[in-house]
Enzyme design. Sequence first.
Site, PDB file in Angstrom:
ATOM      1  N   GLU A  68       0.802  -1.227   0.000  1.00 30.77           N
ATOM      2  CA  GLU A  68       0.000   0.000   0.000  1.00 30.77           C
ATOM      3  C   GLU A  68       0.831   1.271   0.000  1.00 30.77           C
ATOM      4  O   GLU A  68       0.557   2.189   0.772  1.00 30.77           O
ATOM      5  CB  GLU A  68      -0.923  -0.030   1.225  1.00 30.77           C
ATOM      6  CG  GLU A  68      -0.212   0.014   2.601  1.00 30.77           C
ATOM      7  CD  GLU A  68       0.195  -1.331   3.166  1.00 30.77           C
ATOM      8  OE1 GLU A  68       0.396  -2.284   2.396  1.00 30.77           O
ATOM      9  OE2 GLU A  68       0.322  -1.435   4.404  1.00 30.77           O
TER      10      GLU A  68
ATOM     11  N   HIS B 150      -8.126  -4.073  -0.973  1.00 28.46           N
ATOM     12  CA  HIS B 150      -7.340  -4.174   0.266  1.00 28.46           C
ATOM     13  C   HIS B 150      -6.280  -3.072   0.336  1.00 28.46           C
ATOM     14  O   HIS B 150      -6.202  -2.332   1.325  1.00 28.46           O
ATOM     15  CB  HIS B 150      -6.688  -5.565   0.327  1.00 28.46           C
ATOM     16  CG  HIS B 150      -5.814  -5.773   1.521  1.00 28.46           C
ATOM     17  ND1 HIS B 150      -6.261  -6.384   2.667  1.00 28.46           N
ATOM     18  CD2 HIS B 150      -4.532  -5.430   1.757  1.00 28.46           C
ATOM     19  CE1 HIS B 150      -5.289  -6.412   3.560  1.00 28.46           C
ATOM     20  NE2 HIS B 150      -4.218  -5.840   3.027  1.00 28.46           N
ATOM     21  N   GLU B 151      -5.489  -2.953  -0.713  1.00 30.17           N
ATOM     22  CA  GLU B 151      -4.401  -1.954  -0.674  1.00 30.17           C
ATOM     23  C   GLU B 151      -4.969  -0.533  -0.610  1.00 30.17           C
ATOM     24  O   GLU B 151      -4.424   0.330   0.062  1.00 30.17           O
ATOM     25  CB  GLU B 151      -3.458  -2.117  -1.875  1.00 30.17           C
ATOM     26  CG  GLU B 151      -2.833  -3.497  -2.030  1.00 30.17           C
ATOM     27  CD  GLU B 151      -2.239  -4.089  -0.759  1.00 30.17           C
ATOM     28  OE1 GLU B 151      -1.836  -3.321   0.134  1.00 30.17           O
ATOM     29  OE2 GLU B 151      -2.221  -5.332  -0.638  1.00 30.17           O
TER      30      GLU B 151
ATOM     31  N   HIS C  23      -5.971   0.421   2.881  1.00 31.09           N
ATOM     32  CA  HIS C  23      -4.838   0.847   3.718  1.00 31.09           C
ATOM     33  C   HIS C  23      -4.626   2.366   3.664  1.00 31.09           C
ATOM     34  O   HIS C  23      -3.941   2.914   4.533  1.00 31.09           O
ATOM     35  CB  HIS C  23      -3.548   0.173   3.252  1.00 31.09           C
ATOM     36  CG  HIS C  23      -3.280  -1.164   3.857  1.00 31.09           C
ATOM     37  ND1 HIS C  23      -3.247  -1.385   5.218  1.00 31.09           N
ATOM     38  CD2 HIS C  23      -2.978  -2.364   3.286  1.00 31.09           C
ATOM     39  CE1 HIS C  23      -2.943  -2.663   5.444  1.00 31.09           C
ATOM     40  NE2 HIS C  23      -2.785  -3.286   4.291  1.00 31.09           N
TER      41      HIS C  23
ATOM     42  N   GLU D 256      -3.676  -4.481   9.501  1.00 27.57           N
ATOM     43  CA  GLU D 256      -4.203  -5.493   8.571  1.00 27.57           C
ATOM     44  C   GLU D 256      -5.626  -5.946   8.889  1.00 27.57           C
ATOM     45  O   GLU D 256      -6.421  -6.162   7.976  1.00 27.57           O
ATOM     46  CB  GLU D 256      -3.251  -6.692   8.498  1.00 27.57           C
ATOM     47  CG  GLU D 256      -1.870  -6.342   7.935  1.00 27.57           C
ATOM     48  CD  GLU D 256      -1.877  -5.762   6.521  1.00 27.57           C
ATOM     49  OE1 GLU D 256      -2.893  -5.903   5.809  1.00 27.57           O
ATOM     50  OE2 GLU D 256      -0.861  -5.148   6.133  1.00 27.57           O
TER      51      GLU D 256
ATOM     52  N   ASP E 287       8.373 -10.003  10.397  1.00 21.94           N
ATOM     53  CA  ASP E 287       7.732 -10.880   9.414  1.00 21.94           C
ATOM     54  C   ASP E 287       7.068 -12.084  10.069  1.00 21.94           C
ATOM     55  O   ASP E 287       6.136 -12.659   9.509  1.00 21.94           O
ATOM     56  CB  ASP E 287       8.785 -11.412   8.443  1.00 21.94           C
ATOM     57  CG  ASP E 287       8.737 -10.662   7.127  1.00 21.94           C
ATOM     58  OD1 ASP E 287       8.239  -9.523   7.136  1.00 21.94           O
ATOM     59  OD2 ASP E 287       9.196 -11.221   6.119  1.00 21.94           O
TER      60      ASP E 287
ATOM     61  N   TYR F  25      -4.585 -10.564  10.022  1.00 23.19           N
ATOM     62  CA  TYR F  25      -5.532 -10.238   8.956  1.00 23.19           C
ATOM     63  C   TYR F  25      -6.944 -10.706   9.294  1.00 23.19           C
ATOM     64  O   TYR F  25      -7.889  -9.935   9.323  1.00 23.19           O
ATOM     65  CB  TYR F  25      -5.103 -10.910   7.642  1.00 23.19           C
ATOM     66  CG  TYR F  25      -3.887 -10.294   6.991  1.00 23.19           C
ATOM     67  CD1 TYR F  25      -2.606 -10.580   7.458  1.00 23.19           C
ATOM     68  CD2 TYR F  25      -4.012  -9.444   5.911  1.00 23.19           C
ATOM     69  CE1 TYR F  25      -1.488 -10.022   6.861  1.00 23.19           C
ATOM     70  CE2 TYR F  25      -2.893  -8.875   5.302  1.00 23.19           C
ATOM     71  CZ  TYR F  25      -1.636  -9.181   5.778  1.00 23.19           C
ATOM     72  OH  TYR F  25      -0.540  -8.624   5.192  1.00 23.19           O
TER      73      TYR F  25
HETATM   74  N1  BES Z   1       1.094  -4.421   3.765  1.00 23.02           N
HETATM   75  C1  BES Z   1       0.834  -5.719   3.299  1.00 23.02           C
HETATM   76  C2  BES Z   1       2.062  -6.447   2.835  1.00 23.02           C
HETATM   77  C3  BES Z   1       3.131  -6.614   3.893  1.00 23.02           C
HETATM   78  C4  BES Z   1       2.814  -6.857   5.217  1.00 23.02           C
HETATM   79  C5  BES Z   1       4.448  -6.565   3.535  1.00 23.02           C
HETATM   80  C6  BES Z   1       3.829  -7.003   6.158  1.00 23.02           C
HETATM   81  C7  BES Z   1       5.459  -6.721   4.463  1.00 23.02           C
HETATM   82  C8  BES Z   1       5.144  -6.938   5.794  1.00 23.02           C
HETATM   83  C9  BES Z   1      -0.198  -5.707   2.175  1.00 23.02           C
HETATM   84  O1  BES Z   1      -1.210  -4.782   2.355  1.00 23.02           O
HETATM   85  C10 BES Z   1      -0.873  -7.038   2.146  1.00 23.02           C
HETATM   86  O2  BES Z   1      -1.493  -7.367   3.120  1.00 23.02           O
HETATM   87  N2  BES Z   1      -0.751  -7.773   1.061  1.00 23.02           N
HETATM   88  C11 BES Z   1      -1.370  -9.062   0.886  1.00 23.02           C
HETATM   89  C12 BES Z   1      -2.607  -8.959   0.074  1.00 23.02           C
HETATM   90  C13 BES Z   1      -3.876  -8.881   0.804  1.00 23.02           C
HETATM   91  C14 BES Z   1      -5.045  -8.937  -0.156  1.00 23.02           C
HETATM   92  C15 BES Z   1      -4.069  -9.836   1.931  1.00 23.02           C
HETATM   93  C16 BES Z   1      -0.420  -9.939   0.093  1.00 23.02           C
HETATM   94  O3  BES Z   1       0.624  -9.453  -0.325  1.00 23.02           O
HETATM   95  O4  BES Z   1      -0.722 -11.102  -0.111  1.00 23.02           O
HETATM   96 ZN    ZN Z   2      -2.501  -5.336   3.953  1.00 25.28          ZN
END
Ligand code: BES
Ligand code: ZN
Length: 639
Positions: free
Chosen positions: A309, A333-334, A337, A356, A415, A423
Amino acid sequence: MEQRCPDVFPLFVKSNINMVKAWLLNVVVLSILVAGCGAPKGKEAGDPLILQKDDHSFANFNEVRVNHISLDLTVDFDQKVLSGSARLSLNNITETNTLVLDVGDLSVNEIILDNGEATTFSLGKESEIFGQSLSIAIEPTTEWVEIKYATSPEAKALQWLSPEQTLGKEHPFLFSQSQAILARTWVPCQDGPGVKFTYDAKITTDSSLIALMSAENGTTKNADGIYTFKMDQPISSYLLALTVGDLEYQRMGRNSGVFAEPAMLEKSVYELESMQRMIDSAETLYGPYAWEQYDVVILPPSFPFGGMENPRLTFATPTIIAGDRSLVSLIAHELAHSWSGNLVTNETWNDFWLNEGFTVYFEQRIMEKIYGSSYERMLTKLGMGDLVNTIAELEKEGKLADTHLYLELDGRDPDDGLTDVAYEKGRFFLQTVESIVGRERFDSFLRTYFTVNKFKPMNTERFLNYLNDNLLSDEESVDLGADEWIYGPGLPDNCPEPFSEELDKVESSLAKYNNGLIGADKLVTDGYTTHHWLYFLRGLRNLDGNKMTELDAAFSFTETGNSEIACDWFKHVVDQSYKPAYPAMASFLKSVGRRKFLTPLYSRLAATPENKLWAKEVYELARPSYHSVSYITIDGILK
Ligand code: BES
Ligand code: ZN
């Protein structure tokens, strides 16, 4: 960063201690604010909020706070290096003589103060996960420092792609991924999400390429290869983003558009047709979009996430371009954010669910508005399936504390907190609140929450106080049992059970098929969409080689062009060692770098010696095209 509690320490004691610590900190912060004795003389109201300790940052942000960064960087594709300077403007809250920043693998050449003189600095001990501290001597009156530096070719945030690794095959490509704590590998900064700053940048690159950032962007290439950017709204470091490549732009609506490699642009525009409606719906739900423009850039397939995002410019994987617009909830989703995360931001990575969980809930609401509640209910039920599996896995691994919404990631890579718990448990927590107070009251609460807290960090404790003060009656608060959700394991009993009439149809087909009462060719699958198929694939039981052959003959799963379906099918392919699909699975693993797909497949492959050998051969070829976020995870799986 603090020492971790010893592992023998019971988890509930740990979490209670943390609650007490957080409470004490709040009391201290409040009394400082009330007494007005925390800030040095001459500082007025509007001083930065005192932040909680951040387990993942070395920075002394409660003493001196970075409030603006000016970048001047040159992109060198041959050396795989960004070099130049970062000028950091400071608010010296306690008149300290040291500014401590986070860095990762940066070569710092010189640091100049606002008086024009070079100053002394030192680098701390290096940690594989956290990088290093950079301590800089400053004066209490220093208004800015300028750091001359270069990144390492191995900078974890950056992926440098050769022309062959792009669609067009003619130009190199670069993109960054800063979340969670990788911004420090390309910009020296206070790399914790609680610190917010504005920024501007000058990026110099090859004139055949365009540079884009999470900021105000141009949409066309410049003859001189010099691009300037401005982000006037405060953001956290994890939202710093840069991409450079052969990208073209198409406007999609009033304040939206798409960038993609030329050969991908038309498909991307078709797929993301609903973008402007998503923005409009989001605004009717939770208030004005604060960032003016919303664009998406479709990156090469090695992008390690589905989406990121980055403000004004979401970075997205091309694996959502399915051809039938069935995976666009990722854009919802993005976009969501832009409120939950970019506007009201988790103060530390322990509060990740505030980013999330809120975003999944908000995404669900946008999808319901645009595609209707039957569609939304499929997404929600699939989400519950993921959550139940994740909780079961974490329980099996003895990681009960990782099923709490509030995480304890001290000493660990943030991570580790990136699971369906933040989520999906987060989403269902908010759905539970909604079910108790009703949609109307909840929506109005959320609108105010985003307005009152915009451009500020938020932590779990403060959110709970805010919720109790502004929404819940005493009785509702008891019904909700927020503490059990947030500081307790698993899924509390008051969680609403998702229901989907569409997926119930799939359920009854599955019941027959799984029990051998019907052949695959006799299953009625008319009208199945991607989400029906995902539910079907996830519900298959009692498989064997014959059934795999039969299913593939009936539905051609091996040939699917839909990445989500492919990934779920390949999981069965590995579990059943269904060899006819191995070549397709190999090319999937070699062409897609999205960690969410790679992790379950390599993990399953690692379970038997024969599959593990095959996986290692594929990985040797694939690894050079993965981003560090993905290869660090897969290295761990195949070690
Ligand atoms: N911000 C996250 C990606 C992220 C989280 C990167 C933590 C690094 C550390 C992004 O918004 C996200 O949640 N992406 C998901 C997609 C979503 C539809 C669940 C993904 O990348 O799968
Ligand atoms: Zn996210």
